[in-house]
Scaffold this active site. Structure first.
Site, PDB file in Angstrom:
ATOM      1  N   HIS A 145      -9.258  -9.342   7.168  1.00 58.61           N
ATOM      2  CA  HIS A 145      -8.438  -9.469   5.967  1.00 58.61           C
ATOM      3  C   HIS A 145      -8.027 -10.918   5.796  1.00 58.61           C
ATOM      4  CE1 HIS A 145      -5.827  -8.078   2.764  1.00 58.61           C
ATOM      5  NE2 HIS A 145      -4.989  -9.002   3.179  1.00 58.61           N
ATOM      6  N   LEU A 197      -5.439   1.101   2.468  1.00 58.10           N
ATOM      7  CA  LEU A 197      -5.990  -0.250   2.367  1.00 58.10           C
ATOM      8  C   LEU A 197      -5.094  -1.264   3.097  1.00 58.10           C
ATOM      9  CD1 LEU A 197      -7.927  -2.283   1.023  1.00 58.10           C
ATOM     10  CD2 LEU A 197      -6.334  -2.347  -0.880  1.00 58.10           C
ATOM     11  N   ASP A 198      -5.678  -2.069   3.908  1.00 54.13           N
ATOM     12  CA  ASP A 198      -4.969  -3.158   4.584  1.00 54.13           C
ATOM     13  C   ASP A 198      -3.862  -2.666   5.497  1.00 54.13           C
ATOM     14  OD1 ASP A 198      -6.596  -4.734   3.057  1.00 54.13           O
ATOM     15  OD2 ASP A 198      -5.039  -5.395   1.695  1.00 54.13           O
ATOM     16  N   GLU A 199      -3.867  -1.376   5.833  1.00 52.39           N
ATOM     17  CA  GLU A 199      -2.748  -0.863   6.612  1.00 52.39           C
ATOM     18  C   GLU A 199      -3.171  -0.350   7.988  1.00 52.39           C
ATOM     19  OE1 GLU A 199       0.435  -1.003   5.986  1.00 52.39           O
ATOM     20  OE2 GLU A 199       0.335  -1.740   3.930  1.00 52.39           O
TER      21      GLU A 199
END
Lengths: 280, 280, 280, 280
Positions: free
Chosen positions: D188, D223-225
């Site tokens: 990320h 998402l992104d977690e």
């Protein structure tokens, strides 16, 4: 850099240099976008790196006018070659060469790798996959003089701006170094001046250090003693074997050499005596 | 640490040590919460640091049982003193002492500063403001032998667990060092082994380095050669004067010594030969 | 700085600014030693920090002449106050205050701590040991308006150049902030903009981050949204409890605030919109 | 790893686990060389990574005996596959893929890149130079469902152990993620949880940050977690344009993904809830 003028100056320090330079630049209808300047008071030397918006009408005239305005002996460079040519010397280790060539391939190196020469043939296949000439120049059974003459002869047609020692494990003679004054860049496998010489990781392991370093520097006659461009470190601990330290060290070597090359390629590094001024 | 049992072991390596230790610990009704273990294969040595939930019924019996189970010559420590006593030696520089004393005052050092001794009196006022005894032991007009005898005599009643050289600018004799084996901690003003000896920042400036480092280490007979506990660095550049480098260096010295003291105070550091095993 | 002239300028960008400035400075018989300059092309703004050797004969005349030469609306500062006065606001945590006061005491802060005010009394003893006035201004049973009025009233006689929030855990109203425009510095317990708001370490622990950060910034009306001066991080891992993260975080907070204060005190920071230009 | 046995265990915590495990291992005539253990007290979970000297006679029997000895529900892995197979998904950016493939080529990745698939064809030439299959699976004119079905179908014959998103700029559906539970690794372009979502460098530039970060994490439905594996940062300053920040960010992304892959490939990472335990 396409629509900019880059000016590099070094000279004896004197009162009013910035005004002199700024006026000369203004007379050439250029606007200063960035200016980084440094005075080494001990050495009484003045260094400046100027980026102007727009192309100068006449680079040579600008350089001439600046030189005329400045104290005698000034070095003035207007728009050094943008697409620099690098010749890379290697032995067997691939980590630095790999990084350089991938950047070259994708156009993010900011320079062109014109050739690679190695005293072993190990990195030939990799290099050639990218259409870059690889020359195997063995040192075996040759005097240093002969070997270096062959290297010089190999590089000659490529007219490189810089020679990059990307883990080239042979010590170069002052005669060879003199062919490329201030234009040979080496990556040293330690945080200089610690662990000068051979087997630095073995030394580092024996000493029980907690950090592993690498140093990129210009090559001069004194081994490992040339002007430092960039240094960095990585933490290690008691559980790292010599092999682990070598592995960690390779990562630092790769990133430090990469950083130093970017600085040199963008004309941000000025050699002064045995040091560098780096306008990051 | 209030309701825990800490066990430190080092011994010759052998098959099944972890099982032996874990069984002995289990027989004492203790549950292992954290276990950090290291085998130095070259030296055939085994090191372990174990934290158990709950207090052992009988620390001495636990140590006895572990020693009996382990290979001959094992060093076993169960619950080393929690509130360690530090004697601090200083000269004139305040940055490391200031940090240590503030942590002491607010109870975050994890140890007690029992006294400070200085060969100059400069740091007396500061120290005494915190109710900590300061002893001025001048070295002037005294032989090293006399001076060190006075220092030793000064520290004697405090029975310190560790002697911290917080920028103490005198070299200690092997005789003095032998009084506190593995218990003298020094902060060295460079990234050892670079710039050994005096004026490291002047050396660093002359060499044009791009990083300034500091090293905390145990003191042995060989100056600057004892086991390293912690190291760190700070970036510098061409514009840093020697004075700027000294200033940057002091910040690193302060934080590296602080880190090393925390590790030692929490019994995370084991000396092995001329190195340390640090269970961070 | 004793025999130097410091000039800070920001104005609309235009062609030939460096020449204009350098000429004006030369007319005042000053020699430029260091010049750091930045053009924000998007905002069409020009920023410069100049250090000249020697004292200007007449600071006001120099400022006047520079302003006259520059585009309308230029901000010109010649020799800002060297010995700045800091008022420090605290709650209960000591790590940042301790560092600031020790530097103040030994004369390495570069500024004077004129007073400390806290909404709790916990740090009173420590502060007073250094002869610095401590004011306990409780927030309990008061409206924010009342509380802030008391704080303002407390600081008023000290006429501080900067108000430092050294872990002051109350949110300030726009009215209070407006009293010290661009002169309130806060240390935020996270790597902004991550973990805005309360309990950042608890949030960080729950998220399983591998780095803990801290941010020093100027305070504006929007909580945690003012111009960032400095940021740094420390590695953490799965074994860190929330408490361990808080401890690691305090070390970063201390060093980041210390760095930010040094930059501000040396007049190296210019606020521009919601950002800073930092001439390190 | 050639003459070693690697054991990974996670289970409910209980008294005496280390002894149980060590005894079982000893019964199989294996000597523990390194043991890293962690107890998540809040979650009451126990995690351990053990390296033993020598090969187990019977991996399955060892796993069976360990499982029998441990609390119900334990996950025991003995000697996970050494030569893991990676499928790499890309869009147009080359920096992460370049690094992975060069390591693959020189045998220092510790894993095999079995194939690369891209929703654009840009990286095809580079990939194929190394004899690695490249599949162009365009997303254009397709529903997410169709596109992901094609990707899944493309990867299927390669049976990858891990799917690496090396700057793959499409969001994956929970259905796709469920095909590779805990086996999709993403890089990320920010220091999560700052700047979640699109254009993080533009956001970072607007916010005036002084550090740029990157995060490697496992992909979950959010998402992104997903669980973070590794993070790092690089300093930036006011003079960095969005483009400069992107360039700096790419360097961090490359090194963070490379570090995360090394950790995963060496079986040093255990997923626990939404976090990772990383035995570095």
């Amino acid at each position: 850099m396409t629509n900019q003028t880059l000016i590099l100056i070094q000279c004896r320090d004197a009162v009013g240099l910035v005004a002199l330079i700024a006026n000369t630049v203004a007379e050439h209808q250029l606007n200063i976008v960035t200016m980084r300047e440094y005075v080494d008071e001990a050495a009484n030397r003045f260094y400046v790196r100027i980026v102007c918006a727009g192309k100068a009408n006449d680079n040579e005239q600008l350089a001439y006018d600046l030189t005329a305005a400045l104290p005698q002996g000034a070095t003035v460079t207007v728009n050094p070659p943008q697409q620099k040519r690098l010749a890379v010397l290697v032995t067997k280790e691939h980590h630095c060469l790999g990084d350089i060539i991938v950047r070259h391939f994708f156009g993010t190196l900011g320079a062109e790798v014109c050739c690679v020469a190695g005293n072993y043939n190990d990195l030939s296949t990799f290099t050639k996959r990218f259409g870059i000439p690889f020359h195997h120049v063995s040192h075996e059974g040759k005097s240093k003089e002969q070997f270096e003459a062959e290297i010089a002869h190999t590089l000659e047609p490529y007219q490189p701006d810089y020679v990059v020692l990307a883990k080239f494990m042979r010590i170069l003679s002052p005669e060879f170094v003199a062919r490329y004054p201030g234009r040979i860049i080496n990556i040293h496998h330690s945080f200089l001046p610690a662990f000068i010489g051979a087997n630095p990781y073995k030394q580092a392991h024996a000493r029980g250090v907690k950090l592993i370093g690498a140093t990129a520097h210009f090559v001069t006659n004194d081994l490992d003693e040339g002007p430092i461009i960039a240094q960095d470190i990585k933490p290690v601990n008691h559980s790292h074997t010599v092999k682990d330290m070598v592995r960690a060290g390779k990562e630092v070597e790769k990133s430090v050499l990469s950083k130093a090359l970017a600085l040199v390629i963008e004309d941000r590094v000025i050699i002064t005596g045995n040091k560098t001024v780096v306008f990051e």
